[in-house]
Design an enzyme around this catalytic site. Sequence first.
Site, PDB file in Angstrom:
ATOM      1  CD  GLU A  67      -6.907  -0.963   7.331  1.00  0.00           C
ATOM      2  OE1 GLU A  67      -5.832   0.012   7.098  1.00  0.00           O
ATOM      3  OE2 GLU A  67      -7.871  -0.655   7.776  1.00  0.00           O
ATOM      4  CD  GLU A  93      -2.671   1.121   2.528  1.00  0.00           C
ATOM      5  OE1 GLU A  93      -2.812   0.502   3.252  1.00  0.00           O
ATOM      6  OE2 GLU A  93      -3.359   2.344   2.708  1.00  0.00           O
ATOM      7  CD  GLU A  95      -6.147   0.335   0.215  1.00  0.00           C
ATOM      8  OE1 GLU A  95      -6.227   1.205   1.292  1.00  0.00           O
ATOM      9  OE2 GLU A  95      -5.188  -1.160   0.539  1.00  0.00           O
ATOM     10  CG  ASP A 119      -8.821   1.814   3.628  1.00  0.00           C
ATOM     11  OD1 ASP A 119      -8.394   1.022   4.389  1.00  0.00           O
ATOM     12  OD2 ASP A 119      -7.912   2.851   3.723  1.00  0.00           O
ATOM     13  CG  ASN A 134      -4.473   5.040   0.901  1.00  0.00           C
ATOM     14  OD1 ASN A 134      -5.201   4.763   1.734  1.00  0.00           O
ATOM     15  ND2 ASN A 134      -3.720   4.852   1.074  1.00  0.00           N
TER      16      ASN A 134
END
Length: 398
Positions: free
Chosen positions: A353, A176, A266, A296, A234
């Site tokens: 996560e 990520e 995300e 997310d 993101n």
Amino acid sequence: MQFNELTVMVVEDHGFQRRMAMRLLGELGVGKVLEAADGHQALEQLSGMAVVPEVLLVDLDMPGMDGIEFIGHVAQKKLARTVVVASALEPALLNTVQTMARAYGLRVLAAVEKPMTTQKLADALSLFDTAVDAPTDDADEEITAADVLEGMDRDEFVPFFQPQVELANGRVVGVEALARWRRPDGGVVRPVHFINVAEREGLIDRMTERVLEKACAWKVRWARDGLHLKISVNVSMLNLGDVSAADRYQNIVQSHGVDPHDVVLEITESSVMGEAASALNVLARLRLKGFGLSIDDFGTGYSSLAQLSHIPFTELKIDQSFVTGAPSQPRKRAVIEASLELARKLDLRVVGEGVETIDEWQMLAELGCTVAQGYLIAKPTPGDRIADVVAHWRRPAV
Ligand code: C2E
Ligand code: MG
Ligand code: MG
């Protein structure tokens, strides 16, 4: 920090238990041990002190003012920064108190189950260092739009990368990209300090596109060295207000020769989106072009079932607030189990996560979660160090 540098105040109504706690703290070599027989007495003592104790050891179940009310007063009057909660109560309630204290800006080092032992207290107090001395990048001054703009012009925003690992076999399958602001003075600022500003000031499109671009460039570099990783980037809901976003992201990815199937976007929501036509338009078209779409922080804020029902997500990220401590907290575990069940029915890949401990890793593996991400594997890392991190990562022997 040695225990002898600590001052601890014991707040406990029960005489025997209070003396017991004080004796154990003494045995551990705690520098100074203070006592109070109830919340009122403790507040009175604390308000009169020039320097408050480093740690309050608080019994939750006290007559009159209970420990929860007491912690609320302590936080509001800033009479301490860290507390250790002592109780024989159910874990779910302890967790609520912990969350409450954090919301007040206090740190709960630990919840110690009674009866207390030197070992339990030592474990709790040894967390004090990390709680207080954890490196902070808290930008002291308010960051303004002009600051962010200047940082962008100087190309100071870069992605760091955090590995994503398959639980079944320990393989690193992706990373990520997490935005970082590298200041000229060498400081590294986390997104919590600038994403909101960028969103508010209309700079978020440029920010997201820079991160996507740089993440693609890194992906290509790693691949040249034989390291094939998917990238997750993101995207803010505000990025989806303009229907041209889908084409712009496709252009960026293609210009680096990256296949959209290797890119996951995300989506986090910080405000109600409802069923904004443009966002649905962009997301549907991104999916059509082959991008993966991830929901997310699932289960928090606006990242909800409603979203899941009308956006073509391919991945669900279980928020770290559910993962942290889940092995010992049945309620969190239940939330994770339900999310996994839902994901199975919708054929979504699931990323857990904030995996920090081997227990959390093992629990996710047992429950059939696909991928783990968190400090247990690695912290977000600059692109030039990813190959090294991947080479040295070993799956925990469970
Ligand atoms: P997120 O996308 O949910 O990212 C996960 C956050 O959890 C990251 O914080 C990561 O550093 C942190 N984290 C990862 N593993 C652990 C762990 O084991 N323990 C703990 N305590 N934390 C862990 P970070 O990098 O500060 O990012 C915060 C948020 O900022 C992200 O949450 C994301 O919503 C947002 N963000 C980051 N980069 C971008 C970006 O390029 N664009 C946009 N729009 N938002 C971004
Ligand atoms: Mg994310
Ligand atoms: Mg998240």
